[in-house]
Design a protein around this motif. Structure first.
Motif, short mmCIF file in Angstrom:
data_model
loop_
_atom_site.label_atom_id
_atom_site.label_comp_id
_atom_site.label_asym_id
_atom_site.label_seq_id
_atom_site.Cartn_x
_atom_site.Cartn_y
_atom_site.Cartn_z
N LEU A 44 11.50 -18.01 36.24
CA LEU A 44 11.31 -16.69 36.85
C LEU A 44 9.99 -16.60 37.61
N GLU A 45 8.97 -17.29 37.12
CA GLU A 45 7.69 -17.26 37.83
C GLU A 45 7.80 -17.85 39.22
N SER A 46 8.64 -18.85 39.37
CA SER A 46 8.81 -19.46 40.69
C SER A 46 9.46 -18.51 41.67
N LEU A 47 10.19 -17.52 41.16
CA LEU A 47 10.85 -16.54 42.02
C LEU A 47 9.99 -15.29 42.23
N MET A 48 9.14 -14.98 41.26
CA MET A 48 8.38 -13.74 41.32
C MET A 48 7.26 -13.75 42.35
N ARG A 49 6.96 -14.89 42.93
CA ARG A 49 5.96 -14.93 43.99
C ARG A 49 6.37 -14.08 45.18
N PHE A 50 7.66 -13.80 45.29
CA PHE A 50 8.16 -13.07 46.45
C PHE A 50 8.46 -11.61 46.14
N SER A 51 8.25 -11.18 44.88
CA SER A 51 8.58 -9.80 44.54
C SER A 51 7.76 -9.36 43.35
N THR A 52 7.39 -8.08 43.31
CA THR A 52 6.69 -7.51 42.17
C THR A 52 7.35 -6.20 41.79
N VAL A 53 7.06 -5.73 40.60
CA VAL A 53 7.61 -4.47 40.12
C VAL A 53 6.51 -3.74 39.35
N THR A 54 6.44 -2.43 39.51
CA THR A 54 5.48 -1.62 38.78
C THR A 54 6.12 -1.14 37.50
N LEU A 55 5.48 -1.43 36.36
CA LEU A 55 6.04 -1.06 35.07
C LEU A 55 5.63 0.36 34.68
#
Length: 240
Positions: free
Chosen positions: A83-94
């Motif tokens: 998942l870390e390899s994919l999360m470089r392109f997207s973030t989410v506010t918790l």
């Protein structure tokens, strides 16, 4: 059809927008309930439960029971790396979780042991200095740990330590990470209170550290290597 890893099925699990939002939320390292994940993903709780069942079957998430509540977290390092390899392109506010009272979030009592940021810092600090190690049924007190807690005046031969578990990993309500429960968690809080490093505020569960208590608590959490002049890892967060 060529034989090989079934990449398509795991990609399909992650590709669903609702499941992707839930996975992103869990990547913050906190365990969340199905209801909280449903709110993050903007879906009904029943739909979230269905998604979580699929993610669990796919090996991406694991369920953690805390009393009568069930929480979900990323299953392990392999899932994290994927998942870390994919999360470089997207973030989410918790969303903000747990109690809104800042004092309760900082330090409080959970039954009879320390919780909140201070409780999580205590747990992390004990691991960092080698006092605790992972065990089959939860954290275990090491020989180094036995010697260490005895310096705090904790008598491990006392009756309270005859019944397991001596150590218990308790999921923190606000931090959604582990703090220390069990007989040792209770004994550590009693030692902190006896030394007057901190006190419970009246009938509230809020715990407040004195300035001297903050300093001594920081020393308590310091990894053993740093106290000997060696290199230390990341310092646990201390109560403000």
């Amino acid at each position: 059809m060529t034989n090989g890893p079934d990449i398509a099925s795991i990609a399909a699990l992650i590709a669903d927008p609702a499941r992707a939002l839930m996975l992103n939320a869990l990547m913050a390292g906190r365990a969340l309930s199905a209801g909280e994940l449903a709110g993050i993903a903007g879906i009904a709780p029943s739909t979230a439960s269905s998604h979580l069942a699929r993610l669990s079957a796919g090996g991406l998430v694991a369920m953690r029971q805390q009393g009568r509540h069930r929480y979900f977290e990323i299953s392990g390092s392999a899932a994290v790396e994927l998942l870390e390899s994919l999360m470089r392109f997207s973030t989410v506010t918790l969303p903000r979780l747990g109690p809104r009272d800042a004092d309760l979030r900082e330090a409080r009592l959970c039954y009879n042991h320390l919780a909140g940021r201070a409780g999580v810092a205590l747990y992390d600090g004990l691991i960092a200095r080698g006092a605790l190690c992972p065990g089959h049924d939860g954290p275990e007190l090491t020989e180094t740990g036995r010697a260490f807690v005895q310096t705090l005046g904790i008598d491990l031969s006392a009756k309270t330590f005859k019944r397991p578990p001596i150590c218990r990993s308790c999921l923190d309500w606000s931090e959604r990470r582990s703090h220390l429960g069990g007989a040792l968690g209770r004994a550590l809080w009693e030692a902190i209170a006896t030394k007057r490093w901190a006190r419970q505020c009246g009938d509230s569960r809020v715990v407040r550290f004195t300035p001297e208590g903050q300093r001594r608590f920081a020393q308590l959490l310091a990894p053993k290597t740093s106290m000997q002049g060696g290199k230390s890892g990341q310092k646990p967060r201390l109560p403000a």
